[in-house]
Scaffold this motif. Structure first.
Motif, PDB file in Angstrom:
ATOM      1  N   SER A  51       0.831  -1.242  -0.157  1.00 38.02           N
ATOM      2  CA  SER A  51       0.010  -0.188  -0.169  1.00 38.02           C
ATOM      3  C   SER A  51       1.052   1.322   0.015  1.00 38.02           C
ATOM      4  N   GLU A  52       2.073   0.945   0.433  1.00 38.44           N
ATOM      5  CA  GLU A  52       2.888   2.314   0.579  1.00 38.44           C
ATOM      6  C   GLU A  52       4.073   2.206  -0.653  1.00 38.44           C
ATOM      7  N   THR A  53       3.801   1.364  -1.556  1.00 35.09           N
ATOM      8  CA  THR A  53       4.763   1.294  -2.866  1.00 35.09           C
ATOM      9  C   THR A  53       4.418   1.943  -4.138  1.00 35.09           C
ATOM     10  N   ASP A  54       5.107   2.879  -4.665  1.00 37.49           N
ATOM     11  CA  ASP A  54       4.675   3.607  -5.695  1.00 37.49           C
ATOM     12  C   ASP A  54       4.415   2.779  -6.874  1.00 37.49           C
ATOM     13  N   VAL A  55       3.218   3.216  -7.608  1.00 41.13           N
ATOM     14  CA  VAL A  55       2.872   2.443  -8.868  1.00 41.13           C
ATOM     15  C   VAL A  55       3.717   2.927 -10.038  1.00 41.13           C
TER      16      VAL A  55
END
Length: 167
Positions: A51-55
């Motif tokens: 949920s905190e990892t960039d797309v």
């Protein structure tokens, strides 16, 4: 009757001495060469939340110009031969076609959400949550989500192992 002469005994021991000396010389040379170990990856592991990892956009773009996206949890080759660890997302109507292959890479997929199609060596497979796929080097493969899919985006864990010089 079998007889051993003094000459054959001394030749035998000289052979052992030469072999022992050669082996020690080889091992001491090898230990100098190997004293600098090959890169073994990071010295510390990592803890990340999806949920905190960039797309990010991938290099794969569909025929409508939309990139397939991923969340990269472990960068490619941070660990030798591992092509990283990510979650890829395909929207309905997105494709990674035409089929392609990797010369020296095992590619691994695990479906966590949605549904789609996977083609391996001209055979189409329906994929859905819980589907595991291992693509061996030189297997031709492609992925797509039908435009009329009602299951939402297809999300898959993607990783792999390079087993040669080419990726």
């Amino acid at each position: 009757s079998f007889r051993i002469s003094k000459g054959s005994i001394s030749t035998f021991f000289i052979g052992i001495l030469i072999g022992f000396t050669s082996q020690n010389l080889y091992l001491s040379t090898t230990s100098v060469i190997l004293s600098t170990p090959p890169k073994a990856g990071p010295e510390k592991g990592a803890v990340k939340l999806l949920s905190e990892t960039d797309v990010r956009n991938t290099v794969h773009v569909d025929d409508q110009g939309r990139p397939i996206t991923k969340q990269q949890l472990l960068e490619p080759f941070a660990i030798p031969n591992l092509i990283g660890f990510s979650v890829a997302t395909f929207l309905p109507g997105q494709t990674m076609m035409p089929v392609h292959q990797h010369e020296t890479m095992h590619e691994i997929f695990y479906v966590i959400e949605g549904s789609g199609k996977f083609q391996i060596d001209e055979i189409d497979y329906d994929i859905s949550p819980g589907t595991f796929l291992h693509i061996a080097p030189k297997e031709r493969h492609g992925i797509w989500v039908p435009v009329d899919s009602t299951d939402g985006p297809l999300r898959m864990i993607v990783t792999g192992v390079a087993v040669g010089d080419k990726k």
